[in-house]
Design an enzyme around this catalytic site. Sequence first.
Site, PDB file in Angstrom:
ATOM      1  N   LYS A 132       0.874  -1.177   0.000  1.00 51.08           N
ATOM      2  CA  LYS A 132       0.000   0.000   0.000  1.00 51.08           C
ATOM      3  C   LYS A 132       0.908   1.223   0.000  1.00 51.08           C
ATOM      4  CE  LYS A 132      -4.391   1.074   0.062  1.00 51.08           C
ATOM      5  NZ  LYS A 132      -5.553   0.327  -0.452  1.00 51.08           N
ATOM      6  N   ASP A 172      -6.996   4.359  -4.555  1.00 54.23           N
ATOM      7  CA  ASP A 172      -7.660   4.174  -3.257  1.00 54.23           C
ATOM      8  C   ASP A 172      -8.286   5.533  -2.954  1.00 54.23           C
ATOM      9  OD1 ASP A 172      -7.891   2.218  -0.843  1.00 54.23           O
ATOM     10  OD2 ASP A 172      -7.300   4.071   0.122  1.00 54.23           O
TER      11      ASP A 172
HETATM   12  P1  NDP Z   1     -12.954   7.664  -2.651  1.00 54.48           P
HETATM   13  O1  NDP Z   1     -11.890   8.662  -2.422  1.00 54.48           O
HETATM   14  O2  NDP Z   1     -13.489   7.482  -4.019  1.00 54.48           O
HETATM   15  O3  NDP Z   1     -14.195   7.919  -1.661  1.00 54.48           O
HETATM   16  C1  NDP Z   1     -14.018   7.946  -0.286  1.00 54.48           C
HETATM   17  C2  NDP Z   1     -15.339   8.305   0.362  1.00 54.48           C
HETATM   18  O4  NDP Z   1     -15.220   8.165   1.762  1.00 54.48           O
HETATM   19  C3  NDP Z   1     -15.753   9.747   0.121  1.00 54.48           C
HETATM   20  O5  NDP Z   1     -17.142   9.831   0.142  1.00 54.48           O
HETATM   21  C4  NDP Z   1     -15.133  10.460   1.326  1.00 54.48           C
HETATM   22  O6  NDP Z   1     -15.744  11.693   1.663  1.00 54.48           O
HETATM   23  C5  NDP Z   1     -15.365   9.441   2.419  1.00 54.48           C
HETATM   24  N1  NDP Z   1     -14.339   9.598   3.438  1.00 54.48           N
HETATM   25  C6  NDP Z   1     -12.992   9.555   3.264  1.00 54.48           C
HETATM   26  N2  NDP Z   1     -12.360   9.769   4.433  1.00 54.48           N
HETATM   27  C7  NDP Z   1     -13.332   9.950   5.352  1.00 54.48           C
HETATM   28  C8  NDP Z   1     -13.332  10.222   6.746  1.00 54.48           C
HETATM   29  N3  NDP Z   1     -12.187  10.326   7.419  1.00 54.48           N
HETATM   30  N4  NDP Z   1     -14.529  10.323   7.361  1.00 54.48           N
HETATM   31  C9  NDP Z   1     -15.699  10.198   6.671  1.00 54.48           C
HETATM   32  N5  NDP Z   1     -15.765   9.963   5.346  1.00 54.48           N
HETATM   33  C10 NDP Z   1     -14.602   9.837   4.717  1.00 54.48           C
HETATM   34  O7  NDP Z   1     -12.347   6.276  -2.092  1.00 54.48           O
HETATM   35  P2  NDP Z   1     -12.812   4.794  -2.406  1.00 54.48           P
HETATM   36  O8  NDP Z   1     -14.278   4.736  -2.605  1.00 54.48           O
HETATM   37  O9  NDP Z   1     -11.907   4.260  -3.449  1.00 54.48           O
HETATM   38  O10 NDP Z   1     -12.415   4.051  -1.055  1.00 54.48           O
HETATM   39  C11 NDP Z   1     -13.315   3.933   0.047  1.00 54.48           C
HETATM   40  C12 NDP Z   1     -12.868   2.795   0.953  1.00 54.48           C
HETATM   41  O11 NDP Z   1     -12.822   1.562   0.204  1.00 54.48           O
HETATM   42  C13 NDP Z   1     -11.470   2.935   1.557  1.00 54.48           C
HETATM   43  O12 NDP Z   1     -11.450   2.323   2.826  1.00 54.48           O
HETATM   44  C14 NDP Z   1     -10.601   2.118   0.602  1.00 54.48           C
HETATM   45  O13 NDP Z   1      -9.393   1.676   1.198  1.00 54.48           O
HETATM   46  C15 NDP Z   1     -11.545   0.967   0.313  1.00 54.48           C
HETATM   47  N6  NDP Z   1     -11.258   0.195  -0.890  1.00 54.48           N
HETATM   48  C16 NDP Z   1     -11.210   0.806  -2.119  1.00 54.48           C
HETATM   49  C17 NDP Z   1     -10.958   0.065  -3.247  1.00 54.48           C
HETATM   50  C18 NDP Z   1     -11.022   0.654  -4.607  1.00 54.48           C
HETATM   51  O14 NDP Z   1     -10.951  -0.113  -5.571  1.00 54.48           O
HETATM   52  N7  NDP Z   1     -11.158   1.951  -4.776  1.00 54.48           N
HETATM   53  C19 NDP Z   1     -10.651  -1.379  -3.155  1.00 54.48           C
HETATM   54  C20 NDP Z   1     -10.832  -1.926  -1.833  1.00 54.48           C
HETATM   55  C21 NDP Z   1     -11.103  -1.152  -0.755  1.00 54.48           C
HETATM   56  P3  NDP Z   1     -14.992  13.085   1.360  1.00 54.48           P
HETATM   57  O15 NDP Z   1     -15.098  13.250  -0.108  1.00 54.48           O
HETATM   58  O16 NDP Z   1     -15.723  14.089   2.156  1.00 54.48           O
HETATM   59  O17 NDP Z   1     -13.561  12.905   1.830  1.00 54.48           O
END
Ligand code: NDP
Length: 452
Positions: A132, A172
């Site tokens: 990562k 991510d």
């Molecule tokens: P994005 O950046 O596309 O979206 C993240 C989302 O989570 C946004 O809505 C964001 O809101 C919110 N968020 C982020 N940080 C916080 C926080 N501290 N508190 C509350 N809300 C928060 O990321 P992904 O959708 O790609 O990833 C989301 C999760 O899924 C993560 O845990 C990631 O590790 C996991 N994941 C992702 C994969 C992928 O293929 N993308 C694969 C496997 C797991 P805001 O815009 O306000 O920050």
Amino acid sequence: MTSDNAAKQKLEHFMSGLAKRNPGEPEFQQAVREVAESLIPYVLVNPRYDEAQILERLTEPDRIITFRVTWQDDTGHIRANRAWRVQFNNAIGPYKGGLRFHPTVTQSVLKFLGFEQIFKNSLTGLPMGGAKGGSNFNPRGKSTNEVMRFCQAMMRELHRHIGEDTDVPAGDIGVGSREIGFLFGQYMRLANRFTGVLTGKGLAFGGSLVRVEATGYGAVYFMQNMLATQNEDIAGKVATVSGSGNVALYCIEKLNELGATVVTASDSSGYIYDPNGINEERLAWLKDLKEVRRGRIREYADHFGCDFHEGERPWGVACQLALPCATQNELDANDASTLVTNGLIAVAEGANMPCTLDATHLFLNKQILFGPGKAANAGGVAVSGLEQSQNALRISWSRDEVDGRLKTIMRNIHDKCREHGTDDNGFINYVRGANIAGFEKVADAMLAYGVV
Ligand code: NDP
């Protein structure tokens, strides 16, 4: 001493050593404890792993590369951020795992994510090690040019440490198609090679169909498999989803397609509650808001006239299915208890470690179907693995081909969890199942390599 007591004693001894070696890294310690709770009883009855110190070796990353990223903002000011690549374990394939850009990124967060990734990648059945990376760079409020300059500056160092047979990063939080495009463009310029060194690429330059949707779709396929063990189905269920990023949006899309009503979505400012459901038309609007206009979730509530709950998480809303898809530790034991009281049947973790350890224990004690992230959200990295295969073969598979493979991989992961996680009373503890199934292959490879 009973075997239960022996396992507890060994767990505490192991964790106290780990805490001493990794001070100030709470997320990493939390992720290791969750895995060790399952694995210590297992290695006690499989002493070959214990004798070879596999757990001790598996919790120490192969290496961590830390570097400064210097870039200029639109006003000409010079900015410096810190970036990391945690190359955790490559026993079963080249390092593989995403890059996260978020102000909360620390070495502890990336070590927890890299550690989880070892097991997740192993569960997919594809040859991928765990890694990562990322930076404490905050993309919010930055112009596209600033994001591009940051990505280019980061790749100036990162390109030395990655390669299609060495380490293959992906996206991510904060790193989507736009950022992967900038990173890949800079890699090509520096290395003068067009090769599958990153996944999540655009379709015009080596990306795979269904990669964007894969994590969200995969989490719903996993949920479907869990429900089937209880002769239940997604159709007709009410679902709560958190987040509104890549994972959340495609999770909502697949839940809708399979007949659920998704009543919440969120971002770091709060959540919206739409009792009639985020239907196809509303989801299209939300995608445009988040993927194109990069706006805030409150605008959804303003536009469609529903409630916005500032600073809150959606777990107080009654539902049968909960899919936390935002970030780590966003659902605690109180939330878990409220969800269970309100009629919850199943949880699939779209995000990595969104449930605290206490919340996870509560779900398991209440015999809720609980799909942990390393199993439920493995669809993203699985399709990344398929993207690597397509790049190596210089071919592109159709949408149906990739989606079909994704479904099969998620079913296989589910079945491996069931095989290793079924209790005497028939309850499937997917946490234990995923940890043991993910561990076995990596541990056996490490045993085969001898003392390395
Ligand atoms: P994005 O950046 O596309 O979206 C993240 C989302 O989570 C946004 O809505 C964001 O809101 C919110 N968020 C982020 N940080 C916080 C926080 N501290 N508190 C509350 N809300 C928060 O990321 P992904 O959708 O790609 O990833 C989301 C999760 O899924 C993560 O845990 C990631 O590790 C996991 N994941 C992702 C994969 C992928 O293929 N993308 C694969 C496997 C797991 P805001 O815009 O306000 O920050």
